[in-house]
Write a protein that holds these residues in place. Structure first.
Motif, mmCIF file in Angstrom:
data_model
loop_
_atom_site.group_PDB
_atom_site.id
_atom_site.type_symbol
_atom_site.label_atom_id
_atom_site.label_comp_id
_atom_site.label_asym_id
_atom_site.label_seq_id
_atom_site.Cartn_x
_atom_site.Cartn_y
_atom_site.Cartn_z
ATOM 1 N N LEU A 1 1.183 -1.356 0.262
ATOM 2 C CA LEU A 1 0.095 0.287 -0.032
ATOM 3 C C LEU A 1 1.237 1.057 0.297
ATOM 4 O O LEU A 1 0.265 1.803 -0.783
ATOM 5 C CB LEU A 1 -1.305 0.105 1.491
ATOM 6 C CG LEU A 1 -2.267 -0.281 0.962
ATOM 7 C CD1 LEU A 1 -2.494 -0.355 2.515
ATOM 8 C CD2 LEU A 1 -2.395 -0.429 0.066
ATOM 9 N N ALA A 2 2.069 1.324 0.886
ATOM 10 C CA ALA A 2 2.606 2.707 0.692
ATOM 11 C C ALA A 2 3.456 2.906 -0.310
ATOM 12 O O ALA A 2 3.690 3.766 -0.764
ATOM 13 C CB ALA A 2 3.815 1.941 2.309
ATOM 14 N N GLN B 1 1.106 3.749 -3.122
ATOM 15 C CA GLN B 1 0.889 4.998 -2.706
ATOM 16 C C GLN B 1 2.031 5.805 -2.732
ATOM 17 O O GLN B 1 1.829 7.192 -3.589
ATOM 18 C CB GLN B 1 0.000 5.291 -1.794
ATOM 19 C CG GLN B 1 -0.849 7.042 -0.785
ATOM 20 C CD GLN B 1 -1.095 6.340 0.324
ATOM 21 O OE1 GLN B 1 -1.995 5.857 0.464
ATOM 22 N NE2 GLN B 1 -0.702 7.581 1.353
ATOM 23 N N ALA C 1 -3.512 1.506 -4.378
ATOM 24 C CA ALA C 1 -2.929 2.437 -3.917
ATOM 25 C C ALA C 1 -2.627 3.313 -4.207
ATOM 26 O O ALA C 1 -2.826 4.538 -3.926
ATOM 27 C CB ALA C 1 -2.212 1.683 -2.477
ATOM 28 N N ASN D 1 -4.551 6.632 -5.019
ATOM 29 C CA ASN D 1 -5.199 7.574 -3.472
ATOM 30 C C ASN D 1 -4.214 8.979 -3.374
ATOM 31 O O ASN D 1 -3.047 8.700 -3.854
ATOM 32 C CB ASN D 1 -3.994 7.208 -2.024
ATOM 33 C CG ASN D 1 -4.950 5.086 -1.445
ATOM 34 O OD1 ASN D 1 -6.125 5.041 -2.142
ATOM 35 N ND2 ASN D 1 -4.790 4.950 -1.471
ATOM 36 N N ASN E 1 -3.133 10.419 2.097
ATOM 37 C CA ASN E 1 -3.750 8.801 2.724
ATOM 38 C C ASN E 1 -3.433 8.160 3.429
ATOM 39 O O ASN E 1 -2.253 7.304 3.674
ATOM 40 C CB ASN E 1 -4.280 7.752 1.687
ATOM 41 C CG ASN E 1 -5.402 7.173 2.326
ATOM 42 O OD1 ASN E 1 -6.398 7.455 2.914
ATOM 43 N ND2 ASN E 1 -4.802 5.596 1.843
ATOM 44 N N CYS F 1 -2.042 5.265 4.745
ATOM 45 C CA CYS F 1 -2.631 3.197 3.851
ATOM 46 C C CYS F 1 -2.099 2.794 5.417
ATOM 47 O O CYS F 1 -2.579 1.644 5.606
ATOM 48 C CB CYS F 1 -1.188 3.431 2.906
ATOM 49 S SG CYS F 1 0.433 3.818 3.219
ATOM 50 N N ASP G 1 -5.924 2.263 6.645
ATOM 51 C CA ASP G 1 -5.740 1.570 5.583
ATOM 52 C C ASP G 1 -5.528 0.022 5.883
ATOM 53 O O ASP G 1 -6.786 -0.687 6.320
ATOM 54 C CB ASP G 1 -5.834 1.697 4.379
ATOM 55 C CG ASP G 1 -6.690 3.076 4.445
ATOM 56 O OD1 ASP G 1 -7.408 3.307 5.429
ATOM 57 O OD2 ASP G 1 -6.726 3.764 3.152
#
Length: 506
Positions: free
Chosen positions: A14-15, A18, A225, A228, A232, A234, A237
């Motif tokens: 996710l990171a 993003q 992601a 995003n 955000n 994350c 999330d």
């Protein structure tokens, strides 16, 4: 596997997506250029998954259509596909030789839906079954109109496909716990068997389940992601989404085992004799239980509607990972006309998936499931963690997260990314080769085993092949080439979401 494998890698992807705002191909140029082959490997795995996973959805569509009648077709043994061994659930315990009895639900799945009896194995698939091919086509139509406009169209579809299963699960749970014998099934579900922990297969299955459920390694998290906003949260999330995911699986267990307890009560046999893995549970055991309930047509319709919506969510994610990756890497070729590109991609996958709708298509589905996605995904995730935390650097990655979120990941996350998760996953990958290649359970011939390992290697080999390719095309001495190949690309992240009306990155 969730705490030390799934969750840290879920947060990591996710990171990554993003911060770098790219899909599974382009992002590796900014992390470690020579490991861009990870992206191509992910695309191949997603292709295999789309080929067989949508076929399983097509089976659900077949069952859904068959449920719209006054009586479910797998309720009796009077149909043209039934054999002399067909025995109703209530009469199984009266049979003289229980080993020869076959339930009408099992015969419906094998002899009417798949017609697998007309195929002798992987080497004799037979012709394409028209009704299954039509069901598969309907699935691809749904998928296309949910993906063609990008994350905006997918997001609208997910409001239905993500929320509806919860409504159905709760309805089925309320019905399941009121059935006689449900308590025994739930107790069987909740009673641990610690002696199973010394079996490598259990650990490999747990890892595969977590990775299939959460999605690290498939490129889905990177792709979604990447759309995003830069700031955000994350981290929130990752914690929230993975928790809801696993709690949903836990809830689904009550739904399944309450019904298995009921079936054991009806058939007067132990629950352990009812349990089947994979398609057998979903398309034989559960429909057989539904057929014995009052209002069976209603329960069947909502159950298979739930399966279809759950499956569509998964296929959206896998295909979006491939589409975003290719559109980001080749924007002029694919990104400008996303609708056309998605159309041609889905037509190509549909043609490739047609062999899974033959009489022997079940054998291809099993082969793709075990060898095409199950084994290689562990290796892909291991290389991902190594690329981020050892080539790019865990501390640098933590700095990137701090720029986005305003706080730095704790020692637990860095320890997992650098040491615990890669070690755990590599050991499991080796065990999957040594103890759980899947060939015994699939009853494959010698050439079938070779074909299976060729499927496994077809994705994994992208990583060393791209390393060799980059080494050849990079100029300089050996040391200079290696330095160039592992040096991350200079990158200044945007602080605003830059997504055009087609859902592709600017």
């Amino acid at each position: 596997m969730l705490i030390f494998g799934g969750l840290p890698l879920f947060f990591m992807e996710l990171a990554l997506g993003q911060y770098h705002r790219n899909g599974c191909l382009t992002v590796w140029k900014r992390i470690c250029p020579m490991l861009k082959g990870i992206g191509y490997a992910i695309c191949i795995i997603d292709l295999y998954m789309a080929m067989y996973y949508n076929t399983i959805l097509a089976w659900s569509v077949y069952y859904l259509v068959a449920s719209f009648r006054s009586e479910l077709p797998w309720t009796t043994c009077d149909n043209e596909w039934n054999t002399a061994n067909c025995t109703l659930t209530a009469n199984v315990h009266n049979a003289t030789d229980k080993s020869l009895t076959v339930s009408p639900a099992q015969e419906f799945f094998n002899k009417e839906v798949l017609e697998v009896d007309k195929s002798s194995g992987l080497g004799d698939l037979g012709p394409v079954k028209g009704s299954l091919a039509l069901c598969l086509f309907s699935v691809f139509i749904l998928v296309y109109f949910s993906l063609w406009k990008g994350v905006k169209s997918t997001g609208k579809a997910v409001w239905v496909t993500a929320l509806m299963p919860y409504v159905v699960l709760i309805i089925l749970l309320v019905r399941g716990v009121t059935l006689p014998g449900a308590t025994n099934g739930i107790l069987y579900y909740l009673t641990p068997r610690f002696q199973m922990l010394d079996k490598p297969k259990v650990w490999v299955d747990a890892a595969t389940q977590i990775f299939f459920s959460l999605g690290p390694g498939f490129g889905t998290l990177l792709a979604l992601a990447s759309y995003n906003k830069f700031n955000n949260n994350c981290y929130r999330d990752a914690i929230l989404t993975s928790s809801i995911n696993c709690l949903t699986s836990f809830l689904a267990g009550f739904v399944i085992f309450s019904v298995l307890g009921y079936m054991a009560h009806v058939q007067s046999k132990p629950i352990s004799e009812l349990g089947q893995e994979g398609p057998g549970l979903v398309f034989t055991v559960y429909p057989e239980a539904i057929a014995t309930m009052t209002g069976s047509v209603f329960w069947s319709i909502i159950f298979f509607l739930m399966l279809i919506t759950l499956g569509l969510d998964s296929t959206f994610g896998g295909l979006e990972a491939m589409i975003t990756g290719l559109c980001d890497e080749y924007p002029k070729l694919f990104g400008r006309h996303r609708e056309i590109f998605v159309l041609f991609l889905l037509v190509f996958i549909y043609v490739c998936a047609l062999p899974t709708t033959t009489y022997g298509g079940m054998h291809i589905v099993n082969l793709l499931n075990v060898f095409g996605t199950g084994n290689p995904i562990l290796f892909i995730v291991f290389v991902e963690a190594t690329a981020v935390c050892w080539f790019y650097g865990a501390e640098r990655f933590a700095d990137d997260i701090e720029k986005m979120l305003g706080f730095r990941p704790g020692r637990f996350w860095i320890a997992c990314w650098k040491y615990i998760s890669p070690t755990f996953i590599f050991v499991l990958f080796v065990c999957s080769f040594a103890f759980n290649d899947g060939s015994d359970s699939l009853n494959l011939p010698g050439w079938g085993v070779v074909l299976g390992w060729a499927l496994t290697c077809s994705s994994i080999v992208c990583i060393p092949l791209y390393i060799m390719y980059m080494f050849i095309v990079t100029s300089g001495s050996f040391r200079e080439r290696i330095k160039t190949m592992i040096k991350p690309e200079d990158f200044v992240p945007p602080h605003l979401s830059q997504v055009n009306s087609y859902g592709t990155h600017v």
